[in-house]
Design a protein around this motif. Sequence first.
Motif, PDB file in Angstrom:
ATOM      1  N   LYS A 114      50.167  47.512  36.065  1.00  0.00           N
ATOM      2  CA  LYS A 114      50.484  46.761  37.273  1.00  0.00           C
ATOM      3  C   LYS A 114      49.230  46.389  38.053  1.00  0.00           C
ATOM      4  N   ILE A 115      48.297  47.333  38.160  1.00  0.00           N
ATOM      5  CA  ILE A 115      47.086  47.069  38.928  1.00  0.00           C
ATOM      6  C   ILE A 115      46.194  46.069  38.196  1.00  0.00           C
ATOM      7  N   ASP A 116      46.076  46.210  36.878  1.00  0.00           N
ATOM      8  CA  ASP A 116      45.301  45.236  36.108  1.00  0.00           C
ATOM      9  C   ASP A 116      45.918  43.840  36.222  1.00  0.00           C
ATOM     10  N   ALA A 117      47.243  43.782  36.239  1.00  0.00           N
ATOM     11  CA  ALA A 117      47.905  42.484  36.391  1.00  0.00           C
ATOM     12  C   ALA A 117      47.582  41.865  37.745  1.00  0.00           C
ATOM     13  N   ALA A 118      47.582  42.685  38.793  1.00  0.00           N
ATOM     14  CA  ALA A 118      47.262  42.179  40.129  1.00  0.00           C
ATOM     15  C   ALA A 118      45.828  41.668  40.197  1.00  0.00           C
ATOM     16  N   ILE A 119      44.887  42.401  39.602  1.00  0.00           N
ATOM     17  CA  ILE A 119      43.484  41.957  39.587  1.00  0.00           C
ATOM     18  C   ILE A 119      43.353  40.641  38.831  1.00  0.00           C
ATOM     19  N   THR A 120      44.048  40.528  37.709  1.00  0.00           N
ATOM     20  CA  THR A 120      44.002  39.298  36.920  1.00  0.00           C
ATOM     21  C   THR A 120      44.554  38.120  37.708  1.00  0.00           C
ATOM     22  N   ILE A 121      45.640  38.354  38.447  1.00  0.00           N
ATOM     23  CA  ILE A 121      46.213  37.286  39.277  1.00  0.00           C
ATOM     24  C   ILE A 121      45.237  36.882  40.376  1.00  0.00           C
ATOM     25  N   LEU A 122      44.613  37.871  41.025  1.00  0.00           N
ATOM     26  CA  LEU A 122      43.628  37.566  42.069  1.00  0.00           C
ATOM     27  C   LEU A 122      42.508  36.697  41.514  1.00  0.00           C
ATOM     28  N   ARG A 123      42.032  37.016  40.315  1.00  0.00           N
ATOM     29  CA  ARG A 123      40.952  36.244  39.697  1.00  0.00           C
ATOM     30  C   ARG A 123      41.409  34.836  39.314  1.00  0.00           C
ATOM     31  N   THR A 124      42.704  34.689  39.066  1.00  0.00           N
ATOM     32  CA  THR A 124      43.242  33.384  38.686  1.00  0.00           C
ATOM     33  C   THR A 124      43.364  32.456  39.890  1.00  0.00           C
ATOM     34  N   ILE A 125      43.795  33.007  41.016  1.00  0.00           N
ATOM     35  CA  ILE A 125      44.055  32.158  42.188  1.00  0.00           C
ATOM     36  C   ILE A 125      42.861  32.070  43.138  1.00  0.00           C
ATOM     37  N   ASP A 126      41.854  32.922  42.951  1.00  0.00           N
ATOM     38  CA  ASP A 126      40.652  32.880  43.783  1.00  0.00           C
ATOM     39  C   ASP A 126      39.446  33.061  42.864  1.00  0.00           C
ATOM     40  N   THR A 127      38.776  31.969  42.549  1.00  0.00           N
ATOM     41  CA  THR A 127      37.688  32.014  41.563  1.00  0.00           C
ATOM     42  C   THR A 127      36.439  32.714  42.086  1.00  0.00           C
ATOM     43  N   THR A 128      36.391  33.043  43.375  1.00  0.00           N
ATOM     44  CA  THR A 128      35.231  33.748  43.929  1.00  0.00           C
ATOM     45  C   THR A 128      35.474  35.243  44.099  1.00  0.00           C
ATOM     46  N   ILE A 129      36.656  35.714  43.741  1.00  0.00           N
ATOM     47  CA  ILE A 129      37.034  37.104  44.037  1.00  0.00           C
ATOM     48  C   ILE A 129      36.180  38.111  43.269  1.00  0.00           C
ATOM     49  N   ASP A 130      35.657  37.719  42.092  1.00  0.00           N
ATOM     50  CA  ASP A 130      34.811  38.646  41.336  1.00  0.00           C
ATOM     51  C   ASP A 130      33.584  39.078  42.133  1.00  0.00           C
ATOM     52  N   HIS A 131      33.043  38.181  42.943  1.00  0.00           N
ATOM     53  CA  HIS A 131      31.841  38.494  43.714  1.00  0.00           C
ATOM     54  C   HIS A 131      32.113  39.566  44.766  1.00  0.00           C
ATOM     55  N   LEU A 132      33.377  39.753  45.084  1.00  0.00           N
ATOM     56  CA  LEU A 132      33.768  40.824  46.003  1.00  0.00           C
ATOM     57  C   LEU A 132      34.161  42.085  45.237  1.00  0.00           C
ATOM     58  N   LEU A 133      35.070  41.941  44.290  1.00  0.00           N
ATOM     59  CA  LEU A 133      35.623  43.108  43.596  1.00  0.00           C
ATOM     60  C   LEU A 133      34.619  43.787  42.671  1.00  0.00           C
ATOM     61  N   ALA A 134      33.708  43.030  42.093  1.00  0.00           N
ATOM     62  CA  ALA A 134      32.761  43.604  41.138  1.00  0.00           C
ATOM     63  C   ALA A 134      31.436  43.994  41.782  1.00  0.00           C
ATOM     64  N   ASN A 135      31.364  43.931  43.104  1.00  0.00           N
ATOM     65  CA  ASN A 135      30.154  44.340  43.820  1.00  0.00           C
ATOM     66  C   ASN A 135      30.338  45.777  44.290  1.00  0.00           C
ATOM     67  N   PHE A 136      29.584  46.695  43.722  1.00  0.00           N
ATOM     68  CA  PHE A 136      29.752  48.113  44.029  1.00  0.00           C
ATOM     69  C   PHE A 136      28.603  48.666  44.877  1.00  0.00           C
ATOM     70  N   ASP A 137      27.832  47.787  45.497  1.00  0.00           N
ATOM     71  CA  ASP A 137      26.723  48.238  46.343  1.00  0.00           C
ATOM     72  C   ASP A 137      27.245  48.956  47.582  1.00  0.00           C
ATOM     73  N   GLU A 138      26.472  49.952  48.033  1.00  0.00           N
ATOM     74  CA  GLU A 138      26.783  50.649  49.269  1.00  0.00           C
ATOM     75  C   GLU A 138      25.995  50.008  50.411  1.00  0.00           C
ATOM     76  N   PRO A 139      26.461  50.189  51.669  1.00  0.00           N
ATOM     77  CA  PRO A 139      25.756  49.576  52.800  1.00  0.00           C
ATOM     78  C   PRO A 139      24.299  50.032  52.880  1.00  0.00           C
ATOM     79  N   GLY A 140      23.391  49.088  53.138  1.00  0.00           N
ATOM     80  CA  GLY A 140      21.984  49.410  53.338  1.00  0.00           C
ATOM     81  C   GLY A 140      21.666  49.507  54.820  1.00  0.00           C
TER      82      GLY A 140
END
Length: 268
Positions: free
Chosen positions: A143-169
């Motif tokens: 279910k969660i993988d499906a939701a992530i896939t849908i987010l990536r389908t309807i928002d082509t910039t979402i990877d830049h948010l979800l795949a960014n694992f940096d901590e605050p500097g």
Amino acid sequence: MGHQTHYIHPDLKLSGFDGTFYKADVLFEQHLLVWFISGETKIIQGDKTYWFGAGDTLLFPRNQLVTVINYPKNGLPHQSVVMHLTKKRLTDFYARNKVDIRPMQPPIFRTFDQHPLLKSCLASLIPYFELNEPLPDPIASLKIDAAITILRTIDTTIDHLLANFDEPGKISLVDFMEQNYMFNMRMDKFGYLTGRSLTTFKRDFKKTFQTTPQKWLTEKRLELAYYQIREKKRKPSEVYLEVGFENLSHFGYAFRKRYGYAPTEIAG
């Protein structure tokens, strides 16, 4: 009932509230995907205010301060389905789906209104909340993988948010605190978001502002309340939550102590 949260899995929950309202200043340590079933939600981020109702979907980014106020509406409690998109789960997902990301400054929450793909995905979780045992992890993962896939389908910039694992500097205390003083957060959270330990945050704050964080926060919140009441003609009961006070009577006491008269004496 008050406020209740029903988990069927550590990353999936049904949240409900049937009181007058429920307010919280929140800092999520992981992304949250939320679908509102009923009720109404007011979200305050900086100087902007947003309203959401039944059927709306939004994504809260991690490490962002917002004020959330939930209200029942039309005789129905406030109710929502919440999906946690944890760092581990996203790390695993993007290990299988390689992407090139670019920094996003600042990452703000995303709204998807009533998009049918997201709505159907999250609505399909509702029957699972009737289970008498936890939802098996393999099904939750699907279910969660499906939701992530849908987010990536309807928002082509979402990877830049979800795949960014940096901590605050480490960032400017002045800029950050001037933008976020109305949020009722623990000092260690303010420190984390500015890239500092609690000890370093307090030391740098005293050096920068020549006072303690709590005294400065109270003063700034009262100044904002005074402006909203006097200049914007708003009622004290409308502003005390937004400026960072948890209790109307405590707000009235602090206001009188600071200005010498009650906030109702300038409201009109």
